[in-house]
Design a protein around this motif. Structure first.
Motif, PDB file in Angstrom:
ATOM      1  N   LEU A 115     -17.836  85.719  41.903  1.00  0.00           N
ATOM      2  CA  LEU A 115     -18.093  86.142  41.046  1.00  0.00           C
ATOM      3  C   LEU A 115     -18.427  84.619  41.002  1.00  0.00           C
ATOM      4  CD1 LEU A 115     -15.945  89.070  39.377  1.00  0.00           C
ATOM      5  CD2 LEU A 115     -18.371  88.995  40.210  1.00  0.00           C
ATOM      6  N   THR A 116     -19.356  84.388  40.203  1.00  0.00           N
ATOM      7  CA  THR A 116     -19.987  83.433  39.613  1.00  0.00           C
ATOM      8  C   THR A 116     -20.470  83.204  37.795  1.00  0.00           C
ATOM      9  OG1 THR A 116     -20.944  82.068  41.365  1.00  0.00           O
ATOM     10  CG2 THR A 116     -21.498  80.996  39.177  1.00  0.00           C
ATOM     11  N   LEU A 117     -19.369  82.557  36.879  1.00  0.00           N
ATOM     12  CA  LEU A 117     -19.880  82.624  35.872  1.00  0.00           C
ATOM     13  C   LEU A 117     -20.553  81.476  35.219  1.00  0.00           C
ATOM     14  CD1 LEU A 117     -16.413  84.123  34.388  1.00  0.00           C
ATOM     15  CD2 LEU A 117     -17.811  85.439  35.007  1.00  0.00           C
ATOM     16  N   ASN A 118     -21.512  81.473  34.703  1.00  0.00           N
ATOM     17  CA  ASN A 118     -22.262  80.307  33.879  1.00  0.00           C
ATOM     18  C   ASN A 118     -22.079  80.895  32.812  1.00  0.00           C
ATOM     19  OD1 ASN A 118     -23.032  79.443  36.274  1.00  0.00           O
ATOM     20  ND2 ASN A 118     -25.335  79.761  36.321  1.00  0.00           N
ATOM     21  N   ILE A 119     -21.399  79.636  32.004  1.00  0.00           N
ATOM     22  CA  ILE A 119     -21.016  79.447  30.899  1.00  0.00           C
ATOM     23  C   ILE A 119     -22.373  78.219  29.935  1.00  0.00           C
ATOM     24  CG2 ILE A 119     -19.979  80.131  28.679  1.00  0.00           C
ATOM     25  CD1 ILE A 119     -17.752  79.993  30.665  1.00  0.00           C
ATOM     26  N   TYR A 120     -23.227  79.321  28.746  1.00  0.00           N
ATOM     27  CA  TYR A 120     -23.697  77.521  28.631  1.00  0.00           C
ATOM     28  C   TYR A 120     -23.992  77.029  27.222  1.00  0.00           C
ATOM     29  CZ  TYR A 120     -27.828  78.788  31.891  1.00  0.00           C
ATOM     30  OH  TYR A 120     -28.164  79.030  33.194  1.00  0.00           O
ATOM     31  N   VAL A 121     -23.309  76.006  27.282  1.00  0.00           N
ATOM     32  CA  VAL A 121     -23.444  75.015  26.223  1.00  0.00           C
ATOM     33  C   VAL A 121     -23.963  74.807  25.303  1.00  0.00           C
ATOM     34  CG1 VAL A 121     -22.378  72.375  25.689  1.00  0.00           C
ATOM     35  CG2 VAL A 121     -22.182  73.002  28.336  1.00  0.00           C
ATOM     36  N   PHE A 158      -7.500  88.415  40.706  1.00  0.00           N
ATOM     37  CA  PHE A 158      -8.700  87.280  41.463  1.00  0.00           C
ATOM     38  C   PHE A 158      -8.377  85.985  41.685  1.00  0.00           C
ATOM     39  CE2 PHE A 158     -10.284  89.993  37.611  1.00  0.00           C
ATOM     40  CZ  PHE A 158     -11.927  90.861  38.156  1.00  0.00           C
ATOM     41  N   GLU A 159      -8.592  84.876  42.475  1.00  0.00           N
ATOM     42  CA  GLU A 159      -8.597  83.502  43.090  1.00  0.00           C
ATOM     43  C   GLU A 159      -9.256  83.279  42.479  1.00  0.00           C
ATOM     44  OE1 GLU A 159      -7.006  81.474  46.451  1.00  0.00           O
ATOM     45  OE2 GLU A 159      -6.744  83.716  46.934  1.00  0.00           O
ATOM     46  N   GLN A 160      -8.895  81.737  41.905  1.00  0.00           N
ATOM     47  CA  GLN A 160     -10.169  81.231  41.422  1.00  0.00           C
ATOM     48  C   GLN A 160     -10.207  80.078  42.523  1.00  0.00           C
ATOM     49  OE1 GLN A 160      -8.848  77.801  38.233  1.00  0.00           O
ATOM     50  NE2 GLN A 160     -10.530  77.053  38.422  1.00  0.00           N
ATOM     51  N   ARG A 161     -12.331  80.105  42.299  1.00  0.00           N
ATOM     52  CA  ARG A 161     -12.531  79.234  44.099  1.00  0.00           C
ATOM     53  C   ARG A 161     -12.451  77.857  43.472  1.00  0.00           C
ATOM     54  NH1 ARG A 161     -16.736  80.999  48.388  1.00  0.00           N
ATOM     55  NH2 ARG A 161     -15.256  81.897  49.119  1.00  0.00           N
ATOM     56  N   THR A 162     -13.066  76.925  42.587  1.00  0.00           N
ATOM     57  CA  THR A 162     -13.483  75.580  42.762  1.00  0.00           C
ATOM     58  C   THR A 162     -13.090  75.440  41.548  1.00  0.00           C
ATOM     59  OG1 THR A 162     -15.345  76.292  42.065  1.00  0.00           O
ATOM     60  CG2 THR A 162     -15.251  76.110  43.907  1.00  0.00           C
ATOM     61  N   VAL A 163     -12.973  74.314  41.014  1.00  0.00           N
ATOM     62  CA  VAL A 163     -12.541  73.468  39.877  1.00  0.00           C
ATOM     63  C   VAL A 163     -13.678  73.978  39.169  1.00  0.00           C
ATOM     64  CG1 VAL A 163     -12.376  71.916  38.971  1.00  0.00           C
ATOM     65  CG2 VAL A 163     -11.431  71.524  40.879  1.00  0.00           C
ATOM     66  N   ILE A 164     -13.040  74.276  37.237  1.00  0.00           N
ATOM     67  CA  ILE A 164     -14.623  74.213  36.766  1.00  0.00           C
ATOM     68  C   ILE A 164     -15.089  73.089  36.639  1.00  0.00           C
ATOM     69  CG2 ILE A 164     -15.187  75.557  34.351  1.00  0.00           C
ATOM     70  CD1 ILE A 164     -12.230  77.387  35.208  1.00  0.00           C
ATOM     71  N   LYS A 165     -16.519  73.014  36.182  1.00  0.00           N
ATOM     72  CA  LYS A 165     -17.270  72.031  36.042  1.00  0.00           C
ATOM     73  C   LYS A 165     -18.685  72.205  34.873  1.00  0.00           C
ATOM     74  CE  LYS A 165     -18.882  68.572  39.329  1.00  0.00           C
ATOM     75  NZ  LYS A 165     -19.813  67.570  37.878  1.00  0.00           N
ATOM     76  N   VAL A 170     -21.069  75.269  32.091  1.00  0.00           N
ATOM     77  CA  VAL A 170     -20.426  75.565  32.811  1.00  0.00           C
ATOM     78  C   VAL A 170     -19.750  76.726  33.645  1.00  0.00           C
ATOM     79  CG1 VAL A 170     -17.887  75.981  31.969  1.00  0.00           C
ATOM     80  CG2 VAL A 170     -19.188  74.821  30.461  1.00  0.00           C
ATOM     81  N   ALA A 171     -19.896  76.116  34.802  1.00  0.00           N
ATOM     82  CA  ALA A 171     -19.589  76.956  35.856  1.00  0.00           C
ATOM     83  C   ALA A 171     -18.243  77.785  36.208  1.00  0.00           C
ATOM     84  CB  ALA A 171     -20.626  76.508  37.534  1.00  0.00           C
ATOM     85  N   VAL A 172     -18.007  78.414  36.219  1.00  0.00           N
ATOM     86  CA  VAL A 172     -16.204  79.797  36.918  1.00  0.00           C
ATOM     87  C   VAL A 172     -17.096  79.848  38.160  1.00  0.00           C
ATOM     88  CG1 VAL A 172     -14.487  81.043  36.124  1.00  0.00           C
ATOM     89  CG2 VAL A 172     -15.624  79.331  34.242  1.00  0.00           C
ATOM     90  N   ILE A 173     -16.099  79.903  39.322  1.00  0.00           N
ATOM     91  CA  ILE A 173     -16.290  80.908  40.817  1.00  0.00           C
ATOM     92  C   ILE A 173     -15.016  81.529  40.884  1.00  0.00           C
ATOM     93  CG2 ILE A 173     -16.948  80.734  43.529  1.00  0.00           C
ATOM     94  CD1 ILE A 173     -18.986  78.146  42.280  1.00  0.00           C
ATOM     95  N   LEU A 174     -14.973  82.864  40.759  1.00  0.00           N
ATOM     96  CA  LEU A 174     -14.202  83.643  41.623  1.00  0.00           C
ATOM     97  C   LEU A 174     -13.918  84.170  42.469  1.00  0.00           C
ATOM     98  CD1 LEU A 174     -13.039  85.384  37.362  1.00  0.00           C
ATOM     99  CD2 LEU A 174     -11.949  82.667  38.861  1.00  0.00           C
ATOM    100  N   ASP A 175     -12.858  84.361  43.712  1.00  0.00           N
ATOM    101  CA  ASP A 175     -13.166  85.506  44.511  1.00  0.00           C
ATOM    102  C   ASP A 175     -12.409  86.902  43.976  1.00  0.00           C
ATOM    103  OD1 ASP A 175     -14.500  84.149  46.385  1.00  0.00           O
ATOM    104  OD2 ASP A 175     -12.489  83.288  46.806  1.00  0.00           O
TER     105      ASP A 175
END
Length: 136
Positions: free
Chosen positions: A61-67, A106-113, A125-130
């Motif tokens: 899953l990818t979450l894109n959180i707009y600033v 859930f497992e966080q795949r990458t650093v939140i950036k 802000v991108a959050v990628i979760l397996d």
């Protein structure tokens, strides 16, 4: 019962809606393609990037959180940068709060950036979760 892509997205949207992070943002929670055109709100977009069927269904899953950013501003301001850092921290806290109380692991795949979105002239802000889904 197997979940469809829309079932999974709806489950994640419901989890987000109950979160302190979502209550701290000034936008809505949408599936990919549902975000209102020309929105400059702090919207969360939920994207099912990959989904696999098996004894245990899994995917990414990818979450894109707009600033929230001044749409007339060409350059990133210090205030925008501070808000992006604040949203990154809230997103990390939300990820850290996910537990096995649901049927998902859930497992966080990458650093939140934070990344630029050149199409909207905003940042997100991108959050990628397996995930793994267990039908209990």
């Amino acid at each position: 019962m197997r979940k469809t892509a829309n079932d999974i997205i709806d489950d994640i949207k419901a989890m987000l809606a109950e979160s302190d992070m979502a209550r701290s943002l000034n936008g809505g929670i949408y599936a990919s393609g549902e975000r209102p055109a020309n929105s400059h709100d702090e919207d969360i977009i939920v994207i099912l990037t990959k989904g696999y069927l098996g004894d245990i269904d899994s995917g990414t899953l990818t979450l894109n959180i707009y600033v929230d950013q001044d749409p007339d501003c060409e350059m990133e301001s210090d205030e925008d940068s501070a808000r992006a850092k604040e949203i990154e921290r809230m997103a990390q806290d939300w990820v850290d709060s996910l537990d096995a109380s649901t049927n998902y692991l859930f497992e966080q795949r990458t650093v939140i950036k934070t990344w630029p979105d050149r199409d909207t002239h905003q940042r997100f802000v991108a959050v990628i979760l397996d995930y793994r889904y267990y039908d209990k």
